[in-house]
Design a protein around this motif. Sequence first.
Motif, PDB file in Angstrom:
ATOM      1  N   GLY A 253       0.373  -1.267   0.135  1.00 60.75           N
ATOM      2  CA  GLY A 253      -0.294  -0.024   0.242  1.00 60.75           C
ATOM      3  C   GLY A 253       0.860   1.405  -0.269  1.00 60.75           C
ATOM      4  O   GLY A 253       1.460   1.497   0.609  1.00 60.75           O
ATOM      5  N   ARG A 254       0.396   2.530  -0.351  1.00 60.25           N
ATOM      6  CA  ARG A 254       1.033   3.734  -0.472  1.00 60.25           C
ATOM      7  C   ARG A 254       1.242   3.923   1.793  1.00 60.25           C
ATOM      8  O   ARG A 254       1.707   5.119   1.637  1.00 60.25           O
ATOM      9  CB  ARG A 254       0.214   4.894  -0.709  1.00 60.25           C
ATOM     10  CG  ARG A 254      -0.147   4.906  -2.219  1.00 60.25           C
ATOM     11  CD  ARG A 254      -0.998   5.723  -2.728  1.00 60.25           C
ATOM     12  NE  ARG A 254      -2.278   6.030  -1.713  1.00 60.25           N
ATOM     13  CZ  ARG A 254      -2.247   7.212  -1.583  1.00 60.25           C
ATOM     14  NH1 ARG A 254      -2.474   8.239  -2.560  1.00 60.25           N
ATOM     15  NH2 ARG A 254      -3.451   8.394   0.016  1.00 60.25           N
ATOM     16  N   GLU A 255       1.134   3.494   2.082  1.00 63.26           N
ATOM     17  CA  GLU A 255       0.225   3.716   3.551  1.00 63.26           C
ATOM     18  C   GLU A 255       1.851   3.463   4.404  1.00 63.26           C
ATOM     19  O   GLU A 255       2.567   1.992   4.316  1.00 63.26           O
ATOM     20  CB  GLU A 255      -0.415   3.272   4.271  1.00 63.26           C
ATOM     21  CG  GLU A 255      -0.807   3.968   5.329  1.00 63.26           C
ATOM     22  CD  GLU A 255      -1.952   3.824   6.518  1.00 63.26           C
ATOM     23  OE1 GLU A 255      -2.090   2.161   7.561  1.00 63.26           O
ATOM     24  OE2 GLU A 255      -3.005   3.805   5.648  1.00 63.26           O
ATOM     25  N   ALA A 256       3.213   3.854   5.174  1.00 68.31           N
ATOM     26  CA  ALA A 256       4.282   3.481   5.875  1.00 68.31           C
ATOM     27  C   ALA A 256       3.435   2.709   7.069  1.00 68.31           C
ATOM     28  O   ALA A 256       2.666   3.006   7.928  1.00 68.31           O
ATOM     29  CB  ALA A 256       4.752   5.323   5.814  1.00 68.31           C
ATOM     30  N   HIS A 257       4.512   2.296   7.244  1.00 69.91           N
ATOM     31  CA  HIS A 257       4.599   0.418   8.187  1.00 69.91           C
ATOM     32  C   HIS A 257       4.655   1.795  10.017  1.00 69.91           C
ATOM     33  O   HIS A 257       3.454   1.601  10.386  1.00 69.91           O
ATOM     34  CB  HIS A 257       5.584  -0.057   8.678  1.00 69.91           C
ATOM     35  CG  HIS A 257       5.646  -1.151   7.322  1.00 69.91           C
ATOM     36  ND1 HIS A 257       4.773  -2.160   7.245  1.00 69.91           N
ATOM     37  CD2 HIS A 257       6.332  -1.153   6.118  1.00 69.91           C
ATOM     38  CE1 HIS A 257       5.102  -3.030   6.356  1.00 69.91           C
ATOM     39  NE2 HIS A 257       6.550  -2.424   5.516  1.00 69.91           N
TER      40      HIS A 257
ATOM     41  N   ARG B 221       2.924   4.564   9.829  1.00 69.78           N
ATOM     42  CA  ARG B 221       1.320   5.341  10.359  1.00 69.78           C
ATOM     43  C   ARG B 221       0.684   3.916  10.536  1.00 69.78           C
ATOM     44  O   ARG B 221       0.024   4.411  10.688  1.00 69.78           O
ATOM     45  CB  ARG B 221       1.114   5.750   8.852  1.00 69.78           C
ATOM     46  CG  ARG B 221       0.046   6.074   8.812  1.00 69.78           C
ATOM     47  CD  ARG B 221      -0.580   6.160   6.924  1.00 69.78           C
ATOM     48  NE  ARG B 221      -1.854   6.908   6.968  1.00 69.78           N
ATOM     49  CZ  ARG B 221      -2.625   7.726   7.411  1.00 69.78           C
ATOM     50  NH1 ARG B 221      -2.486   9.428   7.607  1.00 69.78           N
ATOM     51  NH2 ARG B 221      -4.314   8.053   6.584  1.00 69.78           N
ATOM     52  N   SER B 222       0.129   2.630   9.398  1.00 68.78           N
ATOM     53  CA  SER B 222       0.170   1.592   9.947  1.00 68.78           C
ATOM     54  C   SER B 222       0.093   1.287  11.962  1.00 68.78           C
ATOM     55  O   SER B 222      -1.307   0.900  12.286  1.00 68.78           O
ATOM     56  CB  SER B 222       0.240   0.141   9.212  1.00 68.78           C
ATOM     57  OG  SER B 222       0.537   0.958   7.985  1.00 68.78           O
TER      58      SER B 222
ATOM     59  N   LYS C 272      -1.831   3.938  13.892  1.00 70.57           N
ATOM     60  CA  LYS C 272      -3.736   3.516  13.293  1.00 70.57           C
ATOM     61  C   LYS C 272      -3.855   3.021  14.444  1.00 70.57           C
ATOM     62  O   LYS C 272      -4.717   2.648  15.131  1.00 70.57           O
ATOM     63  CB  LYS C 272      -3.839   3.239  12.148  1.00 70.57           C
ATOM     64  CG  LYS C 272      -3.628   5.089  11.102  1.00 70.57           C
ATOM     65  CD  LYS C 272      -3.643   4.539   9.832  1.00 70.57           C
ATOM     66  CE  LYS C 272      -5.415   3.753   9.471  1.00 70.57           C
ATOM     67  NZ  LYS C 272      -4.922   3.812   7.571  1.00 70.57           N
TER      68      LYS C 272
END
Length: 82
Positions: free
Chosen positions: A6-10, A12-13, A16
């Motif tokens: 995905g576009r999301e950095a680890h 950020r995940s 969240k």
Amino acid sequence: MLLFRGREAHSRSMAKAFSWRVLGSLDTFLLSWFFTSDVKAAGAIATTEVLTKMVLYYFHERAWSSVRWGFKEEPDDPATKI
């Protein structure tokens, strides 16, 4: 691996996931306090819930990792064929 493209950095995940767990535990604490009128019991319930939900989530994810249903077939890459 399909799940990590995905576009999301680890980071950020992870942020969240942490914020979701805090929100879920706060919800459990408040509901427990509402129904029991006991802060100590609500804290015990919320603490137990954090531990049990992490274990349940782990086994849930491991079980789903063996299920192939719902994955789209990846098209063959013509560049890799000789």
